[in-house]
Scaffold this motif. Sequence first.
Motif, PDB file in Angstrom:
ATOM      1  N   GLU A 393       0.862  -1.182   0.000  1.00 17.37           N
ATOM      2  CA  GLU A 393       0.000   0.000   0.000  1.00 17.37           C
ATOM      3  C   GLU A 393       0.898   1.232   0.000  1.00 17.37           C
ATOM      4  N   ALA A 394       0.678   2.118  -0.968  1.00 20.02           N
ATOM      5  CA  ALA A 394       1.509   3.318  -1.094  1.00 20.02           C
ATOM      6  C   ALA A 394       2.997   2.969  -1.155  1.00 20.02           C
ATOM      7  N   GLY A 395       3.298   1.848  -1.792  1.00 20.32           N
ATOM      8  CA  GLY A 395       4.681   1.466  -2.003  1.00 20.32           C
ATOM      9  C   GLY A 395       5.365   0.799  -0.832  1.00 20.32           C
ATOM     10  N   ARG A 396       4.618   0.493   0.228  1.00 20.60           N
ATOM     11  CA  ARG A 396       5.191  -0.191   1.390  1.00 20.60           C
ATOM     12  C   ARG A 396       4.263  -1.341   1.799  1.00 20.60           C
ATOM     13  N   ILE A 397       4.702  -2.141   2.767  1.00 17.31           N
ATOM     14  CA  ILE A 397       3.919  -3.306   3.163  1.00 17.31           C
ATOM     15  C   ILE A 397       2.634  -2.865   3.856  1.00 17.31           C
ATOM     16  N   LYS A 398       1.519  -3.434   3.422  1.00 18.66           N
ATOM     17  CA  LYS A 398       0.229  -3.110   4.016  1.00 18.66           C
ATOM     18  C   LYS A 398       0.023  -3.923   5.290  1.00 18.66           C
ATOM     19  N   VAL A 399      -0.320  -3.250   6.386  1.00 22.96           N
ATOM     20  CA  VAL A 399      -0.590  -3.916   7.659  1.00 22.96           C
ATOM     21  C   VAL A 399      -1.867  -3.342   8.266  1.00 22.96           C
ATOM     22  N   ASP A 400      -2.451  -4.106   9.212  1.00 23.67           N
ATOM     23  CA  ASP A 400      -3.602  -3.589   9.939  1.00 23.67           C
ATOM     24  C   ASP A 400      -3.138  -2.979  11.257  1.00 23.67           C
ATOM     25  N   SER A 401      -4.068  -2.657  12.134  1.00 23.61           N
ATOM     26  CA  SER A 401      -3.712  -1.986  13.387  1.00 23.61           C
ATOM     27  C   SER A 401      -2.861  -2.849  14.302  1.00 23.61           C
ATOM     28  N   LEU A 402      -2.904  -4.167  14.097  1.00 27.63           N
ATOM     29  CA  LEU A 402      -2.093  -5.087  14.892  1.00 27.63           C
ATOM     30  C   LEU A 402      -0.789  -5.440  14.188  1.00 27.63           C
ATOM     31  N   ARG A 403      -0.520  -4.770  13.062  1.00 31.12           N
ATOM     32  CA  ARG A 403       0.686  -4.946  12.250  1.00 31.12           C
ATOM     33  C   ARG A 403       0.726  -6.311  11.553  1.00 31.12           C
ATOM     34  N   ARG A 404      -0.468  -6.882  11.305  1.00 29.28           N
ATOM     35  CA  ARG A 404      -0.555  -8.123  10.537  1.00 29.28           C
ATOM     36  C   ARG A 404      -0.527  -7.791   9.052  1.00 29.28           C
ATOM     37  N   THR A 405       0.214  -8.572   8.285  1.00 31.92           N
ATOM     38  CA  THR A 405       0.264  -8.390   6.840  1.00 31.92           C
ATOM     39  C   THR A 405      -0.864  -9.170   6.180  1.00 31.92           C
ATOM     40  N   SER A 406      -0.843  -9.202   4.863  1.00 27.20           N
ATOM     41  CA  SER A 406      -1.871  -9.922   4.108  1.00 27.20           C
ATOM     42  C   SER A 406      -1.682 -11.434   4.164  1.00 27.20           C
ATOM     43  N   VAL A 407      -0.565 -11.905   4.673  1.00 25.91           N
ATOM     44  CA  VAL A 407      -0.292 -13.339   4.784  1.00 25.91           C
ATOM     45  C   VAL A 407      -0.343 -13.745   6.248  1.00 25.91           C
TER      46      VAL A 407
END
Length: 444
Positions: A393-407
């Motif tokens: 996302e925006a050229g960096r790794i996408k994470v949620d509020s808990l810093r979980r990635t898409s995997v």
Amino acid sequence: MAETKPDIAGKRLSVADYAVNFSDIHPPFDAHEALVESDRCYFCHDAPCMQACPTSIDIPMFIRQIQTGHPKSAAKTIFDQNIFGGMCARVCPTETLCEEVCVRQEAEGKPVKIGLLQRYATDVFMADGAQPFARAASTGKKVAVVGGGPAGLSCAHRLALHGHEVTVFEARPKAGGLNEFGIAAYKSTDGFAQKEVDFVLGIGGITLMTGQSLGNGLSLAGLQQDYDAIFLAIGLQGVNALGAAGDDAPGVEDAVDYIAELRQASDLSSLPVGRRVVVIGGGMTAVDAAVQSKLLGAEDVTILYRRGPEQMKASRYEQELAQTRGVRIKHWVAPKQVLVRDGKAVGLQCEYMREAGGRLSGTGETFEISADMIFKAIGQSFVDVTGGRLELEAGRIKVDSLRRTSVAGIWAGGDCVAGGQDLTVASVDDGRRAAESINQFLKA
């Protein structure tokens, strides 16, 4: 290392000058000074300073503990939220965070010196070599942390605290990340960055493996097979392009690399510096490179920034620090072409800029500035070394509020994630948040 020529050389100053120039920029409080300053705190019930701290340290509590003569208890309060409280006390832009919203600042324009109080408490604690926390019983779970900077080590420490076994993989010869390689030497003196790394690792249960990174001995697939969870704190490996003709000419250097070289130098007098230095950029790296060039003996140092002072990422305090050290800052200027003579950069052709309707454009008016050394400090970019396996996302790794990635089973934090603040304290918070999420995942 910069090429040594008559205009680019070391030993420009005396040994005494180097010692003075790179001494601690903020001398620490002694016990009496800490008591006097702590007495200025109003101990606000709503604590706006605490709300402004990215790691949510209970600031009124730790200041009260100092005031009542218990600095080690104050340190434990700090470390509970931020295990890198010592370094953050030295490098955090407190003037735009906790101290900016201090009620004393609002009332009289002079905030409580929260950063110096935090440093006093953490320094007192760390001087004894003790650990503030004890590990829980071993869980038998294994976690891989890729990146040994503030985010990675913060995550590793919290995971070890919960009893998990952690392996930290670091690409460089030693851990510390930007704390060790990327901040001005006068902000972290006497090898403090490595002392803090040793302090963090001292909790036990953390194995540090240097010289390894994704794509260089490590793969996500391999880590997923060997570990129960993964935290990525891989930072930013790319350097943004200058966008000026001839920007690859000898004499144009990356400010981040130069600062890293300076931080690792055992003899500052041996570090080559130009007589006329130009730094392009408007953030902390630009200020650090410019000020340190001046302190190394450069005669004329100029920062060029394409917008105005209010748009600079470097705080107003940092801008004033540069100017009081003899650095000139030219705003509304952008480089157009690197001037080259005899195969080496000798200056820049620049264009004056203007902003209209939120858009930046050149005025067509140009000028030239001479330089022996030109530093690019225009930001770093994320290089996807994950093989495209994680959503960006925006050229960096996408994470949620808990810093979980898409995997599933992979978390990320620090400068490599989208929406990050590019601050040490924010990276530490990312690591702690991810560790708590990983802990819950491993317990499920």
